[in-house]
Design an enzyme around this catalytic site. Sequence first.
Site, PDB file in Angstrom:
ATOM      1  N   ASN A 105       7.486  -2.766  -5.747  1.00 38.16           N
ATOM      2  CA  ASN A 105       6.776  -2.666  -7.020  1.00 38.16           C
ATOM      3  C   ASN A 105       6.628  -4.029  -7.670  1.00 38.16           C
ATOM      4  O   ASN A 105       7.470  -4.922  -7.493  1.00 38.16           O
ATOM      5  CB  ASN A 105       7.518  -1.711  -7.970  1.00 38.16           C
ATOM      6  N   HIS A 122       6.480  -7.704  -2.971  1.00 41.27           N
ATOM      7  CA  HIS A 122       5.025  -7.820  -3.160  1.00 41.27           C
ATOM      8  C   HIS A 122       4.655  -8.569  -4.430  1.00 41.27           C
ATOM      9  O   HIS A 122       3.556  -8.392  -4.957  1.00 41.27           O
ATOM     10  CB  HIS A 122       4.386  -6.425  -3.148  1.00 41.27           C
ATOM     11  N   CYS A 150      -8.398 -21.957 -13.499  1.00 44.61           N
ATOM     12  CA  CYS A 150      -7.192 -22.782 -13.430  1.00 44.61           C
ATOM     13  C   CYS A 150      -7.406 -24.050 -14.259  1.00 44.61           C
ATOM     14  O   CYS A 150      -8.416 -24.746 -14.071  1.00 44.61           O
ATOM     15  CB  CYS A 150      -6.933 -23.144 -11.963  1.00 44.61           C
TER      16      CYS A 150
HETATM   17  C1  BJW Z   1       7.827   9.945  -5.952  1.00 43.76           C
HETATM   18  C2  BJW Z   1       7.702  10.421  -7.230  1.00 43.76           C
HETATM   19  C3  BJW Z   1       8.883  10.562  -7.931  1.00 43.76           C
HETATM   20  C4  BJW Z   1       5.735  10.339  -6.463  1.00 43.76           C
HETATM   21  N1  BJW Z   1      10.048  10.229  -7.362  1.00 43.76           N
HETATM   22  N2  BJW Z   1       8.985   9.631  -5.400  1.00 43.76           N
HETATM   23  C5  BJW Z   1       2.443  -3.300  11.250  1.00 43.76           C
HETATM   24  C6  BJW Z   1       1.733  -2.178  11.636  1.00 43.76           C
HETATM   25  C7  BJW Z   1       0.494  -1.868  11.059  1.00 43.76           C
HETATM   26  C8  BJW Z   1      -0.056  -2.691  10.087  1.00 43.76           C
HETATM   27  C9  BJW Z   1       0.641  -3.803   9.698  1.00 43.76           C
HETATM   28  C10 BJW Z   1       1.863  -4.110  10.280  1.00 43.76           C
HETATM   29  N3  BJW Z   1       2.327  -5.251   9.708  1.00 43.76           N
HETATM   30  C11 BJW Z   1       1.430  -5.649   8.777  1.00 43.76           C
HETATM   31  C12 BJW Z   1       0.397  -4.808   8.764  1.00 43.76           C
HETATM   32  C13 BJW Z   1      -0.809  -4.882   7.894  1.00 43.76           C
HETATM   33  C14 BJW Z   1      -0.546  -4.379   6.479  1.00 43.76           C
HETATM   34  C15 BJW Z   1      -0.137  -2.914   6.513  1.00 43.76           C
HETATM   35  O1  BJW Z   1       0.992  -2.527   6.346  1.00 43.76           O
HETATM   36  N4  BJW Z   1      -1.101  -2.052   6.694  1.00 43.76           N
HETATM   37  C16 BJW Z   1      -0.838  -0.598   6.748  1.00 43.76           C
HETATM   38  C17 BJW Z   1      -1.410   0.074   5.498  1.00 43.76           C
HETATM   39  C18 BJW Z   1      -1.369  -0.057   8.011  1.00 43.76           C
HETATM   40  N5  BJW Z   1       0.489  -5.189   5.819  1.00 43.76           N
HETATM   41  C19 BJW Z   1       0.172  -6.345   5.256  1.00 43.76           C
HETATM   42  O2  BJW Z   1      -0.960  -6.787   5.278  1.00 43.76           O
HETATM   43  C20 BJW Z   1       1.294  -7.112   4.592  1.00 43.76           C
HETATM   44  N6  BJW Z   1       1.265  -8.459   5.021  1.00 43.76           N
HETATM   45  C21 BJW Z   1       1.753  -8.845   6.189  1.00 43.76           C
HETATM   46  O3  BJW Z   1       2.381  -8.105   6.908  1.00 43.76           O
HETATM   47  O4  BJW Z   1       1.493 -10.163   6.491  1.00 43.76           O
HETATM   48  C22 BJW Z   1       1.564 -10.565   7.859  1.00 43.76           C
HETATM   49  C23 BJW Z   1       0.432  -9.876   8.603  1.00 43.76           C
HETATM   50  C24 BJW Z   1      -0.836  -9.861   8.082  1.00 43.76           C
HETATM   51  C25 BJW Z   1      -1.873  -9.211   8.763  1.00 43.76           C
HETATM   52  C26 BJW Z   1      -1.598  -8.546   9.964  1.00 43.76           C
HETATM   53  C27 BJW Z   1      -0.304  -8.543  10.464  1.00 43.76           C
HETATM   54  C28 BJW Z   1       0.724  -9.227   9.783  1.00 43.76           C
HETATM   55  C29 BJW Z   1       1.078  -7.163   3.084  1.00 43.76           C
HETATM   56  C30 BJW Z   1       1.214  -5.840   2.428  1.00 43.76           C
HETATM   57  C31 BJW Z   1       0.936  -5.991   0.934  1.00 43.76           C
HETATM   58  C32 BJW Z   1       0.868  -4.675   0.223  1.00 43.76           C
HETATM   59  N7  BJW Z   1       0.383  -4.904  -1.096  1.00 43.76           N
HETATM   60  C33 BJW Z   1       0.259  -3.800  -2.006  1.00 43.76           C
HETATM   61  C34 BJW Z   1      -0.441  -4.318  -3.293  1.00 43.76           C
HETATM   62  C35 BJW Z   1       0.550  -5.126  -4.125  1.00 43.76           C
HETATM   63  C36 BJW Z   1      -0.020  -5.505  -5.440  1.00 43.76           C
HETATM   64  C37 BJW Z   1      -0.350  -4.319  -6.302  1.00 43.76           C
HETATM   65  O5  BJW Z   1       0.545  -3.532  -6.716  1.00 43.76           O
HETATM   66  O6  BJW Z   1      -1.543  -4.168  -6.591  1.00 43.76           O
HETATM   67  O7  BJW Z   1       1.531  -3.259  -2.324  1.00 43.76           O
HETATM   68  S1  BJW Z   1      -0.602  -2.395  -1.285  1.00 43.76           S
HETATM   69  C38 BJW Z   1       0.393  -1.173  -2.056  1.00 43.76           C
HETATM   70  O8  BJW Z   1       1.162  -0.419  -1.088  1.00 43.76           O
HETATM   71  C39 BJW Z   1       1.398  -1.940  -2.921  1.00 43.76           C
HETATM   72  C40 BJW Z   1       2.636  -1.130  -2.735  1.00 43.76           C
HETATM   73  O9  BJW Z   1       3.771  -1.929  -3.012  1.00 43.76           O
HETATM   74  C41 BJW Z   1       2.546  -0.720  -1.278  1.00 43.76           C
HETATM   75  C42 BJW Z   1       3.383   0.471  -0.916  1.00 43.76           C
HETATM   76  O10 BJW Z   1       2.995   1.593  -1.638  1.00 43.76           O
HETATM   77  P1  BJW Z   1       4.123   2.590  -2.148  1.00 43.76           P
HETATM   78  O11 BJW Z   1       5.006   1.916  -3.106  1.00 43.76           O
HETATM   79  O12 BJW Z   1       4.744   3.243  -0.998  1.00 43.76           O
HETATM   80  O13 BJW Z   1       3.254   3.611  -3.032  1.00 43.76           O
HETATM   81  P2  BJW Z   1       2.446   4.916  -2.572  1.00 43.76           P
HETATM   82  O14 BJW Z   1       1.508   5.242  -3.667  1.00 43.76           O
HETATM   83  O15 BJW Z   1       1.869   4.745  -1.216  1.00 43.76           O
HETATM   84  O16 BJW Z   1       3.553   6.050  -2.437  1.00 43.76           O
HETATM   85  C43 BJW Z   1       4.233   6.563  -3.556  1.00 43.76           C
HETATM   86  C44 BJW Z   1       5.250   7.582  -3.058  1.00 43.76           C
HETATM   87  O17 BJW Z   1       5.996   8.013  -4.175  1.00 43.76           O
HETATM   88  C45 BJW Z   1       4.620   8.835  -2.435  1.00 43.76           C
HETATM   89  O18 BJW Z   1       5.263   9.088  -1.185  1.00 43.76           O
HETATM   90  C46 BJW Z   1       4.936   9.938  -3.436  1.00 43.76           C
HETATM   91  O19 BJW Z   1       5.166  11.197  -2.817  1.00 43.76           O
HETATM   92  C47 BJW Z   1       6.193   9.409  -4.062  1.00 43.76           C
HETATM   93  N8  BJW Z   1       6.492   9.883  -5.409  1.00 43.76           N
HETATM   94  N9  BJW Z   1       6.328  10.640  -7.465  1.00 43.76           N
HETATM   95  C48 BJW Z   1      10.019   9.767  -6.054  1.00 43.76           C
HETATM   96  N10 BJW Z   1       8.854  11.045  -9.201  1.00 43.76           N
END
Ligand code: BJW
Length: 247
Positions: A105, A122, A150
């Site tokens: 977050n 992040h 900037c």
């Molecule tokens: C509750 C609830 C309650 C509801 N109690 N729970 C390996 C394999 C495949 C792909 C990749 C890989 N390695 C890298 C990649 C590419 C990519 C990636 O992961 N893609 C996938 C989507 C396929 N990753 C990247 O690009 C990362 N960089 C990287 O690895 O660099 C090197 C590289 C680059 C390129 C290729 C390979 C390597 C960077 C990732 C950056 C993510 N950024 C974001 C935006 C941040 C800024 C912002 O906030 O705007 O981060 S995207 C977004 O997703 C944000 C979040 O932190 C992140 C995760 O989301 P999160 O927190 O899980 O939220 P939700 O909404 O998905 O889920 C909420 C959950 O809560 C749900 O399950 C609900 O059920 C639950 N919930 N109420 C408890 N009360």
Amino acid sequence: MNETTLPQSLIEKLRFANRVVVLTGAGISAESRIPTFRDALTGLWAKYKPEELATPEAFISNPKLVWDWYQWRCSLVSHASPNPGHNALVQMEKHVPHFTLVTQNVDSLHARAGNNHVLELHGNISRTRCFQENTIVTSWKEDGQSPPRCPSCGGMLRPDVVWFGESLPQDVLEQAAKASAACDVFFSIGTSAVVFPAASLVYEAMRNRAVTVEINPTPTAQAGELSYALQGPAGEILPALIEETWG
Ligand code: BJW
């Protein structure tokens, strides 16, 4: 809490755990009324997918749209307060000898709740940096431009968060991976576990034969591989877990 009974074996393990890692995602802040990342957006933002706005490509092609979206989210965050889930993790930190809190977050709510050391994978939405020079910028001229420019190079300013395709802060990721690889208990709380490398930290913990626990109202694709999947809101399950373990 959906009548989830907390497993006694987990409580015993947690009570005597030396090293605990907690990974949180947007779901822990949902009860602070911050929309989760993959919630459908409402109102003004209903026609956009968050995944499509959180990329450098989106910023380059429509910087005003992306900047304005972050400004909107920043204002939601500044009006939000930590909830019982965040507060329970402050208690957990007090009880566990070696406690590491890792968050995806960008909302600062763990620090505002009182956790001492938070690894932000992040970035943080309240910081701003220059898209061109990559430097943190703390003040700029408000002259109506969106995004603002900037003061040093005139380049566009952007939020200091990690977008898809960008690298996570290396030192922070290393600390998170090291702590996960050495822990006795690993929690994955309020995350859909689809974004890497955050979603792979639990596998580091599994290699160390750690007890792995998910807390989520909707079980994720990882749930079947974990020791426990506690189904319900973090703001209810975590306070109950703290009470049963150390109360
Ligand atoms: C509750 C609830 C309650 C509801 N109690 N729970 C390996 C394999 C495949 C792909 C990749 C890989 N390695 C890298 C990649 C590419 C990519 C990636 O992961 N893609 C996938 C989507 C396929 N990753 C990247 O690009 C990362 N960089 C990287 O690895 O660099 C090197 C590289 C680059 C390129 C290729 C390979 C390597 C960077 C990732 C950056 C993510 N950024 C974001 C935006 C941040 C800024 C912002 O906030 O705007 O981060 S995207 C977004 O997703 C944000 C979040 O932190 C992140 C995760 O989301 P999160 O927190 O899980 O939220 P939700 O909404 O998905 O889920 C909420 C959950 O809560 C749900 O399950 C609900 O059920 C639950 N919930 N109420 C408890 N009360």
